[in-house]
Structure formats: structure tokens, C-alpha cells
Design a protein around this motif. Structure first.
Motif, PDB file in Angstrom:
ATOM      1  N   VAL A  43       9.044  13.054  -7.357  1.00 59.16           N
ATOM      2  CA  VAL A  43       9.657  12.144  -8.442  1.00 59.16           C
ATOM      3  C   VAL A  43      10.649  11.300  -7.834  1.00 59.16           C
ATOM      4  CG1 VAL A  43      10.411  11.594 -10.586  1.00 59.16           C
ATOM      5  CG2 VAL A  43       8.555  13.276 -10.278  1.00 59.16           C
ATOM      6  N   THR A  44      11.826  11.996  -7.197  1.00 57.88           N
ATOM      7  CA  THR A  44      13.006  11.427  -6.532  1.00 57.88           C
ATOM      8  C   THR A  44      12.567  10.486  -5.470  1.00 57.88           C
ATOM      9  OG1 THR A  44      14.166  13.335  -7.186  1.00 57.88           O
ATOM     10  CG2 THR A  44      15.334  11.775  -5.789  1.00 57.88           C
ATOM     11  N   GLY A  45      11.624  10.888  -4.657  1.00 57.00           N
ATOM     12  CA  GLY A  45      11.257   9.984  -3.669  1.00 57.00           C
ATOM     13  C   GLY A  45      10.573   8.837  -3.856  1.00 57.00           C
ATOM     14  N   GLY A  46       9.871   8.869  -5.241  1.00 58.94           N
ATOM     15  CA  GLY A  46       9.043   7.937  -5.492  1.00 58.94           C
ATOM     16  C   GLY A  46       9.623   6.881  -6.062  1.00 58.94           C
ATOM     17  N   LEU A  47      10.743   7.234  -6.991  1.00 55.97           N
ATOM     18  CA  LEU A  47      12.023   6.337  -7.471  1.00 55.97           C
ATOM     19  C   LEU A  47      12.548   5.523  -6.614  1.00 55.97           C
ATOM     20  CD1 LEU A  47      13.203   8.335 -10.675  1.00 55.97           C
ATOM     21  CD2 LEU A  47      11.155   6.215 -10.555  1.00 55.97           C
ATOM     22  N   SER A  48      13.070   6.257  -5.554  1.00 54.80           N
ATOM     23  CA  SER A  48      13.728   5.730  -4.340  1.00 54.80           C
ATOM     24  C   SER A  48      12.918   4.697  -3.589  1.00 54.80           C
ATOM     25  CB  SER A  48      14.117   6.986  -3.349  1.00 54.80           C
ATOM     26  OG  SER A  48      14.874   8.017  -4.135  1.00 54.80           O
ATOM     27  N   ALA A  49      11.567   4.859  -3.385  1.00 53.49           N
ATOM     28  CA  ALA A  49      10.628   4.110  -2.743  1.00 53.49           C
ATOM     29  C   ALA A  49      10.685   2.647  -3.729  1.00 53.49           C
ATOM     30  CB  ALA A  49       9.361   4.667  -2.587  1.00 53.49           C
ATOM     31  N   VAL A  50      10.625   2.869  -4.673  1.00 56.35           N
ATOM     32  CA  VAL A  50      10.333   1.674  -5.678  1.00 56.35           C
ATOM     33  C   VAL A  50      11.727   0.735  -5.673  1.00 56.35           C
ATOM     34  CG1 VAL A  50      10.120   0.767  -8.041  1.00 56.35           C
ATOM     35  CG2 VAL A  50       8.700   2.766  -7.233  1.00 56.35           C
ATOM     36  N   ASP A  80       0.863  -1.195  -0.020  1.00 53.99           N
ATOM     37  CA  ASP A  80      -0.021  -0.160   0.050  1.00 53.99           C
ATOM     38  C   ASP A  80       0.873   1.266  -0.081  1.00 53.99           C
ATOM     39  OD1 ASP A  80      -2.448  -1.210  -0.119  1.00 53.99           O
ATOM     40  OD2 ASP A  80      -2.749  -1.414   2.174  1.00 53.99           O
ATOM     41  N   LEU A  81       2.016   1.168   0.745  1.00 54.84           N
ATOM     42  CA  LEU A  81       2.909   2.344   0.884  1.00 54.84           C
ATOM     43  C   LEU A  81       3.417   2.745  -0.430  1.00 54.84           C
ATOM     44  CD1 LEU A  81       4.105   4.735   2.172  1.00 54.84           C
ATOM     45  CD2 LEU A  81       5.858   2.932   2.945  1.00 54.84           C
ATOM     46  N   LEU A  82       3.807   1.455  -1.234  1.00 55.69           N
ATOM     47  CA  LEU A  82       4.369   1.718  -2.511  1.00 55.69           C
ATOM     48  C   LEU A  82       3.258   2.287  -3.446  1.00 55.69           C
ATOM     49  CD1 LEU A  82       6.710   1.021  -4.412  1.00 55.69           C
ATOM     50  CD2 LEU A  82       5.862  -1.240  -4.892  1.00 55.69           C
ATOM     51  N   ALA A  83       2.248   1.909  -3.588  1.00 57.26           N
ATOM     52  CA  ALA A  83       1.064   2.179  -4.235  1.00 57.26           C
ATOM     53  C   ALA A  83       0.707   3.944  -4.089  1.00 57.26           C
ATOM     54  CB  ALA A  83      -0.119   1.667  -4.056  1.00 57.26           C
ATOM     55  N   ILE A  84       0.604   4.238  -2.792  1.00 55.64           N
ATOM     56  CA  ILE A  84       0.560   5.660  -2.347  1.00 55.64           C
ATOM     57  C   ILE A  84       1.769   6.503  -3.097  1.00 55.64           C
ATOM     58  CG2 ILE A  84       0.509   7.200  -0.397  1.00 55.64           C
ATOM     59  CD1 ILE A  84      -0.765   4.884   1.190  1.00 55.64           C
ATOM     60  N   VAL A  85       2.954   5.924  -2.947  1.00 53.27           N
ATOM     61  CA  VAL A  85       4.182   6.763  -3.315  1.00 53.27           C
ATOM     62  C   VAL A  85       3.897   6.782  -5.029  1.00 53.27           C
ATOM     63  CG1 VAL A  85       6.564   6.446  -3.909  1.00 53.27           C
ATOM     64  CG2 VAL A  85       5.529   6.094  -1.491  1.00 53.27           C
ATOM     65  N   ILE A  86       3.551   5.804  -5.733  1.00 55.80           N
ATOM     66  CA  ILE A  86       3.479   5.793  -6.901  1.00 55.80           C
ATOM     67  C   ILE A  86       2.462   6.803  -7.491  1.00 55.80           C
ATOM     68  CG2 ILE A  86       2.938   4.447  -8.932  1.00 55.80           C
ATOM     69  CD1 ILE A  86       4.156   1.985  -7.923  1.00 55.80           C
ATOM     70  N   ASP A 122       9.238  23.310  -9.488  1.00 57.09           N
ATOM     71  CA  ASP A 122      10.283  22.078  -9.379  1.00 57.09           C
ATOM     72  C   ASP A 122      10.519  21.716  -8.062  1.00 57.09           C
ATOM     73  OD1 ASP A 122       9.993  21.815 -12.056  1.00 57.09           O
ATOM     74  OD2 ASP A 122      11.959  22.959 -12.364  1.00 57.09           O
ATOM     75  N   ALA A 123      10.582  22.714  -7.218  1.00 59.42           N
ATOM     76  CA  ALA A 123      10.580  22.348  -5.693  1.00 59.42           C
ATOM     77  C   ALA A 123       9.743  21.343  -5.192  1.00 59.42           C
ATOM     78  CB  ALA A 123      10.604  23.675  -5.118  1.00 59.42           C
ATOM     79  N   LEU A 124       8.823  21.226  -5.795  1.00 57.98           N
ATOM     80  CA  LEU A 124       7.761  20.304  -5.274  1.00 57.98           C
ATOM     81  C   LEU A 124       7.741  18.838  -6.003  1.00 57.98           C
ATOM     82  CD1 LEU A 124       4.543  22.427  -4.431  1.00 57.98           C
ATOM     83  CD2 LEU A 124       5.847  21.353  -2.850  1.00 57.98           C
ATOM     84  N   ARG A 125       7.925  19.064  -7.478  1.00 65.58           N
ATOM     85  CA  ARG A 125       7.860  17.996  -8.303  1.00 65.58           C
ATOM     86  C   ARG A 125       8.943  17.317  -7.890  1.00 65.58           C
ATOM     87  NH1 ARG A 125       6.267  20.239 -12.609  1.00 65.58           N
ATOM     88  NH2 ARG A 125       8.377  20.957 -13.315  1.00 65.58           N
ATOM     89  N   VAL A 126       9.997  17.719  -8.249  1.00 64.39           N
ATOM     90  CA  VAL A 126      11.369  17.010  -8.391  1.00 64.39           C
ATOM     91  C   VAL A 126      11.414  16.030  -7.016  1.00 64.39           C
ATOM     92  CG1 VAL A 126      13.914  17.316  -8.233  1.00 64.39           C
ATOM     93  CG2 VAL A 126      12.731  18.574  -9.895  1.00 64.39           C
ATOM     94  N   ALA A 172       0.543  11.928  -9.826  1.00 65.91           N
ATOM     95  CA  ALA A 172      -0.019  13.303  -9.551  1.00 65.91           C
ATOM     96  C   ALA A 172       0.811  14.381  -9.846  1.00 65.91           C
ATOM     97  CB  ALA A 172      -0.812  13.285  -8.204  1.00 65.91           C
ATOM     98  N   LEU A 173       1.957  14.408  -9.250  1.00 66.05           N
ATOM     99  CA  LEU A 173       2.780  15.566  -9.277  1.00 66.05           C
ATOM    100  C   LEU A 173       3.870  15.643 -10.320  1.00 66.05           C
ATOM    101  CD1 LEU A 173       3.740  15.830  -5.544  1.00 66.05           C
ATOM    102  CD2 LEU A 173       2.121  17.098  -6.758  1.00 66.05           C
ATOM    103  N   GLY A 174       4.067  14.537 -10.923  1.00 70.04           N
ATOM    104  CA  GLY A 174       5.183  14.449 -11.950  1.00 70.04           C
ATOM    105  C   GLY A 174       4.853  15.288 -13.143  1.00 70.04           C
TER     106      GLY A 174
END
Length: 339
Positions: A155-162, A129-135, A148-152, A140-142
Motif C-alpha cells: 500500500v505504501t509503495g502504491g501511494l508513493s507511485a501515484v 501501465d506501471l501506474l495501473a499495475i501498481v494500483i 502486515d509485512a506484505l500489505r503495508v 489486491a493486497l490492501g
């Protein structure tokens, strides 16, 4: 020991009250009361019914996922009722006590599901579920028109979570690699021993992910479940907004999911609405503010009604009262502490 437990519960309850009051105060400063009332009056509530239907479908698919992780250890009807009891208890009590209720009720099944087996499935569920939420947050923000201060970071955090999730799956398959890494970085014998014991329990919880078939089915049911939730959220936006947005839907659902983990009063009143309000604001749906708050309140209200109804039905199907459940959980905890 009992007094310490009572003090701990009191402190957590007090913290939850403070957090909820702060969240409500923040929202009150942003919203015009008359706009909020007008938004509720003018809403198109015809969309509530299909929303509730998709939320129910999401609960059924989550029960199917749990049954997969249990290797078919419970019939679907029993898995559904136990899971709904757990969700209702989580909404009433702090510290995710509903998960303890789920473990206890599973041990009462015939044949019983072992304590640690149920606990391990809950660990896997939380990770999925955490992985799904991060994705969802990344999607949503990608591509959103935000700084960019929010989007980058998103996206970086999401890729790190995966990537982190993939590493956990590998470590669950290769216990020797995990042990070698721990021995390399932790030289203190006493600390190493404690962490080794914790690592073994944690990796035990990830054991279902080492089976390719179970892993694929669990991921599939997770995607379907959150797909139903997103569809419900998208439809509900039409209650207040002339046009719905998938990006906004994914972000506010993800924000609400994170808010559930925040200490608050029963029902998570305050942080839940505040998280949705902020998510709407980030993607340009925060004005008029009364409409944004009315929508947040409706989202929370529908979820509470659905989970309350299915939770009460679960109690009836399990043939147990809240008091009996509480005593059973206390006895189970005592037995585990003595084991």
C-alpha cells in the motif's frame, strides 16, 4: 562495434536462459507432476473463448490509447497492426526490441510519424501501465487477509507511485521547476550538463501528459484496457477453480506484468509462470499446487496464442517480413546515431 553488440546479445541471452531455468527448477520443486496433469484434464476449457475475446478487446483499446497519444497521427487499423507487430517482436526478442519496431513502422506510415513523437508516446504508455499495475497490486493486497509485512509495503509503495506520477506530470508542465531542482542538487558542471540533456529528453516524452484532454483520454483508455484484461483473467480462473476472485486476478495479472521485464528465454517461459504461481500462493490459491501451475501455464498459453495471432496478422497488414523489419530498424538506428 558489431562484435560488441553480438557479445552483449549473447550475454543477455545467456542470462535469460539461466533465469528461465532457475524459475522452472523452482516450480518443479513445488509441484506434483500427476496433480498438474490431472488439473489439465479436468479443466473447463469452455471459459477460454470469452477470455480470448476480452484479451482482444484489451488490445483494441490499447491501440485507441496509442492513437490518442499520437494525436490521431495513425488510423486505428494501422495503429492496431503496428502495435501487435511490436508485441509479437517483444515476445521473440530481448530488450523490448518491439518498441523499436513500433517506432520504425510508424515512420513508414503516410504521412510518417516522427521518430521522437512515437518514442514519447511509448514512454507515456509505460508510465500509465506501471501506474495501473501498481494500483492493481494495492487493490489486491490492501484488503487481503495477509500479514502486515506484505500489505503495508504494498500500500505504501502504491501511494508513493501515484504521488511520483503526479510529480512527473507537474514537472512536465513546469520545466523551469525541474531545471531549478537539478541545479540545486547537482553542482558538478559536467554531470549537470549530462543530466540536463537527459532530463529534457525525458520531459519531452511526458509532453502528452501536459494536455488535459489527452491526459484524461489516455488515463481512461488505460483503465478500460486493464479492465478488459482483469475481466479476462477473472473468467479464466473459472477454468480451474469453482470460484474466481478479483483480488487474486488483479495480483496475478500484476505479477505477470512485472515478470515480463525479467530477462528470460523468448516467450518469458519460466518467470511468467513462476510469478503467477507465487501470486496465487500468496492469496491462498496455491493448493493444490498442480492446479496453480496448470492455471499459470494456461494463462501464459492463451496470451501467447492471442499475441502471436494478432502479431502475424499485423505483419500481413503491414506487408513486411521479419527480415525486412530487422533491416529497417538497423537502418533507422544508424541514421539516428549519425544525426
Amino acid at each position: 562495434m558489431k562484435r560488441d553488440s553480438q557479445v552483449k546479445r549473447f550475454r543477455i541471452g545467456l542470462l535469460g536462459l539461466v533465469v528461465s531455468l532457475l524459475a522452472i527448477y523452482f516450480i518443479a520443486q513445488q509441484v506434483d507432476t500427476q496433480d498438474f496433469i490431472n488439473a489439465l484434464r479436468q479443466a473447463r476449457y469452455i471459459y477460454v473463448l470469452p477470455t480470448a475475446l476480452f484479451l482482444l478487446l484489451g488490445l483494441v483499446t490499447r491501440a485507441l490509447r496509442w492513437r490518442v497519444l499520437l494525436s490521431g497521427g495513425l488510423p486505428l487499423k494501422r495503429a492496431f497492426s503496428i502495435m501487435n507487430v511490436a508485441y509479437l517482436v517483444n515476445g521473440l526478442l530481448p530488450l523490448r526490441i518491439g518498441e523499436v519496431a513500433r517506432i520504425y513502422l510508424a515512420t513508414q506510415a503516410k504521412p510518417p510519424v516522427p521518430y521522437f513523437k512515437t518514442a514519447s508516446t511509448i514512454i507515456v504508455e509505460r508510465l500509465l501501465d506501471l501506474l495501473a499495475i501498481v494500483i492493481m497490486t494495492v487493490l489486491a493486497l490492501g484488503g487481503a487477509d495477509i500479514p502486515d509485512a506484505l500489505r503495508v509495503p504494498a500500500v505504501t509503495g502504491g501511494l508513493s507511485a501515484v504521488l511520483g506520477f503526479a510529480v512527473l506530470v507537474v514537472l512536465a508542465r513546469r520545466r523551469d521547476v525541474a531545471a531549478n531542482l537539478l541545479n540545486r542538487f547537482i553542482k558538478d558542471p559536467a554531470l549537470n550538463q549530462r543530466l540536463s540533456a537527459w532530463l529534457e529528453h525525458f520531459l519531452d516524452g511526458l509532453q502528452p501528459l501536459t494536455n488535459s484532454r489527452l491526459f484524461a483520454q489516455a488515463v481512461g483508455w488505460t483503465a478500460i484496457s486493464w479492465g478488459f484484461s482483469a475481466t479476462a483473467g477473472y473468467i479464466l480462473m473459472l477454468t480451474f477453480y469453482p470460484q474466481a476472485s478479483w483480488a487474486v486476478t488483479l495480483l496475478y495479472i500484476a505479477a505477470a506484468a512485472f515478470a515480463i521485464a525479467v530477462p528470460a528465454v523468448p516467450g518469458n517461459v519460466g518467470p511468467y509462470e513462476g510469478s503467477i504461481f507465487l501470486a496465487l500462493t500468496v492469496l491462498g490459491y496455491g493448493e493444490p499446487s498442480g492446479t496453480a501451475l496448470a492455471f499459470a501455464v494456461l494463462v501464459h498459453g492463451i496470451n501467447l496464442v492471442v499475441h502471436s495471432a494478432t502479431g502475424v496478422l499485423g505483419f500481413v497488414q503491414e506487408g513486411i517480413s521479419l527480415e525486412q523489419l530487422s533491416r529497417g530498424m538497423q537502418n533507422m538506428r544508424q541514421q539516428q546515431s549519425e544525426a
